[in-house]
Design a protein around this motif. Structure first.
Motif, mmCIF file in Angstrom:
data_model
loop_
_atom_site.group_PDB
_atom_site.id
_atom_site.type_symbol
_atom_site.label_atom_id
_atom_site.label_comp_id
_atom_site.label_asym_id
_atom_site.label_seq_id
_atom_site.Cartn_x
_atom_site.Cartn_y
_atom_site.Cartn_z
ATOM 1 N N TYR A 284 -2.467 17.247 -4.222
ATOM 2 C CA TYR A 284 -1.893 15.842 -4.318
ATOM 3 C C TYR A 284 -2.035 14.862 -3.060
ATOM 4 C CZ TYR A 284 0.267 17.541 -8.597
ATOM 5 O OH TYR A 284 0.520 17.964 -9.930
ATOM 6 N N ALA A 285 -2.383 15.520 -2.114
ATOM 7 C CA ALA A 285 -2.119 14.528 -0.718
ATOM 8 C C ALA A 285 -3.681 13.498 -0.674
ATOM 9 C CB ALA A 285 -2.006 15.409 0.426
ATOM 10 N N THR A 286 -4.606 14.242 -0.856
ATOM 11 C CA THR A 286 -6.056 13.503 -0.606
ATOM 12 C C THR A 286 -6.401 12.295 -1.496
ATOM 13 O OG1 THR A 286 -6.945 15.665 -0.237
ATOM 14 C CG2 THR A 286 -8.347 14.097 -0.110
ATOM 15 N N PRO A 287 -6.004 12.395 -2.858
ATOM 16 C CA PRO A 287 -6.392 11.044 -3.437
ATOM 17 C C PRO A 287 -5.724 9.539 -2.860
ATOM 18 C CG PRO A 287 -5.822 12.745 -4.587
ATOM 19 C CD PRO A 287 -5.411 13.397 -3.528
ATOM 20 N N ASN A 288 -4.500 9.795 -2.168
ATOM 21 C CA ASN A 288 -4.156 8.610 -1.677
ATOM 22 C C ASN A 288 -4.632 7.888 -0.389
ATOM 23 O OD1 ASN A 288 -2.121 7.559 -3.639
ATOM 24 N ND2 ASN A 288 -0.477 8.757 -2.960
ATOM 25 N N THR A 289 -4.879 9.132 0.372
ATOM 26 C CA THR A 289 -5.674 8.881 1.679
ATOM 27 C C THR A 289 -7.002 8.352 1.220
ATOM 28 O OG1 THR A 289 -6.359 11.137 2.038
ATOM 29 C CG2 THR A 289 -4.240 10.375 2.944
ATOM 30 N N GLU B 185 5.784 6.132 -4.181
ATOM 31 C CA GLU B 185 6.677 5.409 -3.129
ATOM 32 C C GLU B 185 7.026 6.211 -1.857
ATOM 33 O OE1 GLU B 185 11.541 4.880 -3.513
ATOM 34 O OE2 GLU B 185 10.291 4.381 -5.215
ATOM 35 N N GLU B 186 7.127 7.686 -2.028
ATOM 36 C CA GLU B 186 7.308 8.410 -0.981
ATOM 37 C C GLU B 186 5.999 8.467 -0.232
ATOM 38 O OE1 GLU B 186 10.027 10.238 0.183
ATOM 39 O OE2 GLU B 186 10.796 8.642 -1.272
ATOM 40 N N ALA C 258 5.908 5.031 1.936
ATOM 41 C CA ALA C 258 6.988 5.158 2.876
ATOM 42 C C ALA C 258 6.702 6.106 4.156
ATOM 43 C CB ALA C 258 8.487 5.724 2.358
ATOM 44 N N ASP C 259 6.132 7.167 4.058
ATOM 45 C CA ASP C 259 5.556 8.241 5.012
ATOM 46 C C ASP C 259 4.417 7.816 5.586
ATOM 47 O OD1 ASP C 259 7.710 9.617 4.218
ATOM 48 O OD2 ASP C 259 6.598 11.209 3.204
ATOM 49 N N ALA C 260 3.294 7.074 5.192
ATOM 50 C CA ALA C 260 2.209 6.918 5.678
ATOM 51 C C ALA C 260 2.099 5.275 6.113
ATOM 52 C CB ALA C 260 0.974 6.941 4.666
ATOM 53 N N GLY C 261 3.076 4.328 5.659
ATOM 54 C CA GLY C 261 2.960 3.050 6.297
ATOM 55 C C GLY C 261 2.007 2.310 5.444
ATOM 56 N N ASP C 262 1.676 2.917 4.223
ATOM 57 C CA ASP C 262 0.695 2.235 3.560
ATOM 58 C C ASP C 262 1.260 1.107 2.417
ATOM 59 O OD1 ASP C 262 -2.066 1.821 2.533
ATOM 60 O OD2 ASP C 262 -2.270 3.953 2.444
ATOM 61 N N ASP C 263 0.440 0.700 1.557
ATOM 62 C CA ASP C 263 1.068 -0.314 0.496
ATOM 63 C C ASP C 263 0.034 -0.190 -0.620
ATOM 64 O OD1 ASP C 263 -1.163 -1.409 1.685
ATOM 65 O OD2 ASP C 263 -0.456 -3.442 1.681
ATOM 66 N N LEU C 264 -0.254 0.803 -1.107
ATOM 67 C CA LEU C 264 -0.840 1.095 -2.454
ATOM 68 C C LEU C 264 0.125 0.591 -3.427
ATOM 69 C CD1 LEU C 264 -2.443 4.652 -1.902
ATOM 70 C CD2 LEU C 264 -3.534 2.597 -1.428
ATOM 71 N N VAL C 265 -0.441 0.278 -4.510
ATOM 72 C CA VAL C 265 0.603 -0.297 -5.432
ATOM 73 C C VAL C 265 -0.031 0.265 -6.913
ATOM 74 C CG1 VAL C 265 0.843 -2.808 -4.286
ATOM 75 C CG2 VAL C 265 -1.067 -2.321 -6.017
ATOM 76 N N GLU C 266 1.098 0.246 -8.061
ATOM 77 C CA GLU C 266 0.823 0.636 -9.284
ATOM 78 C C GLU C 266 0.213 -0.700 -9.928
ATOM 79 O OE1 GLU C 266 3.443 0.988 -13.458
ATOM 80 O OE2 GLU C 266 4.368 1.435 -11.472
ATOM 81 N N ILE C 267 -0.776 -0.462 -10.726
ATOM 82 C CA ILE C 267 -1.472 -1.399 -11.569
ATOM 83 C C ILE C 267 -1.447 -1.407 -13.052
ATOM 84 C CG2 ILE C 267 -3.221 -2.335 -9.847
ATOM 85 C CD1 ILE C 267 -5.453 -0.935 -11.730
ATOM 86 N N SER D 66 8.747 14.849 -3.407
ATOM 87 C CA SER D 66 9.247 14.222 -4.718
ATOM 88 C C SER D 66 8.953 15.281 -5.844
ATOM 89 C CB SER D 66 8.102 13.023 -5.059
ATOM 90 O OG SER D 66 6.697 13.507 -5.064
ATOM 91 N N ASN D 67 8.137 16.208 -6.106
ATOM 92 C CA ASN D 67 8.043 17.264 -7.020
ATOM 93 C C ASN D 67 8.662 18.289 -6.737
ATOM 94 O OD1 ASN D 67 5.679 15.964 -8.943
ATOM 95 N ND2 ASN D 67 4.429 16.270 -7.095
#
Length: 281
Positions: A78-83, A102-103, A106-115, A149-150
């Motif tokens: 679950y970690a790799t797809p976001n990075t 969301e988590e 917050a942890d990575a200081g990133d701003d990925l968004v839901e489309i 989260s899980n």
């Protein structure tokens, strides 16, 4: 015809061919008809190759009509797809729920968004020996995912099943320290979510995410002895398609969303997962 004239004719024909190629003229493999426009490849990260992702393999074919070629990249964690999405190795990913994103941000200081919303995939309790919550005895062991989260969601599931009580102030991210009553004195073991199906042979029962369950040939609606209940509090656990913030309004990505959120995809999801994944748009 002289060699000189032949050369001119050949040159003109070659130029015409190059012009057609530059315009992206292609032949539809289904109809044999020519379609104009360049094909755009979109890399989408998913987790597991089980039935819960059957709709994406369907979309691989459908989106060719829009000159969009999906390149599905399968991950096991679950970690790799976001990075990978953040770094540009992916264009989109479709595997996580809203709270997980969301988590991560917050942890990575990133701003990925839901489309787009995709499905609600309930967690379940699984066991090789237990067939109902009533069969759980004092001191039994249970494995849950170890990400916040899980893991928190798994503890809420155990509370929903009447096995523990959690401090209300913990909200959606309770930890083991937030358990106020361990009704069955359970031995709760935290492990990587991808390992939970394998843990069935080591633990009395386990909490398994839907995609890892289906990737292990488990059918949640048939094989789980207890499934997460849908209520007003499950919205944070709706799965989504995520993109980089600057790509939120990308027209090609919005076309993918339109092709995903159709009645045809609803039928594919329901049939492939035997009702275990619930369309959430």
């Amino acid at each position: 015809m002289t060699k000189f004239k032949k050369s001119i004719v050949f040159t003109i024909a070659l130029i015409g061919l190059l012009v057609l190629t530059a315009c992206g003229t292609e032949t539809d493999s289904q109809t044999g008809e020519e379609t104009a426009g360049e094909v755009t490849q979109v890399k989408v990260g998913i987790v597991g190759e089980g039935p819960s992702n059957e709709q994406w393999y369907h979309l691989e074919e459908v989106l060719l009509e829009d000159n969009i070629e999906l390149d599905l990249i399968v991950f096991e964690d679950y970690a790799t797809p976001n990075t990978a999405l953040s770094s540009g190795d992916l264009d989109l990913n479709a595997y996580q729920h809203r709270l997980f994103l969301e988590e991560y941000n917050a942890d990575a200081g990133d701003d990925l968004v839901e489309i787009a919303a995709t499905t609600f995939n309930p967690l379940g309790l699984y066991s090789d020996t237990i067939s109902s919550v009533e069969e759980i005895e004092e001191g039994y062991s249970v494995a849950i995912p170890n990400d916040p989260s899980n893991g928190g969601r798994a503890l809420i599931l155990l509370q929903q099943a009447g096995l523990i009580q959690i401090d209300e102030e913990a909200g959606l991210l309770p930890t083991l320290d937030d358990i106020t009553e361990n009704i069955k004195n359970l031995d709760i073991v935290e492990i990587d979510a991808a390992q939970t199906p394998r843990a069935m042979s080591d633990q009395d029962f386990v909490v398994i995410n839907n995609d890892h369950a289906t990737a292990s040939d488990l059918i949640p609606t048939e094989d789980a002895f207890y499934l997460e209940q849908i209520d007003d509090d499950t919205d944070p656990y709706v799965n989504i398609i995520a993109a980089r913030s600057e790509d939120a309004d990308n027209e090609i990505y919005q076309t993918i969303v339109e092709r995903y959120q159709t009645d045809e995809v609803v039928e594919i999801i329901d049939e492939a997962t035997k009702g275990s994944s619930i369309p959430a748009w």
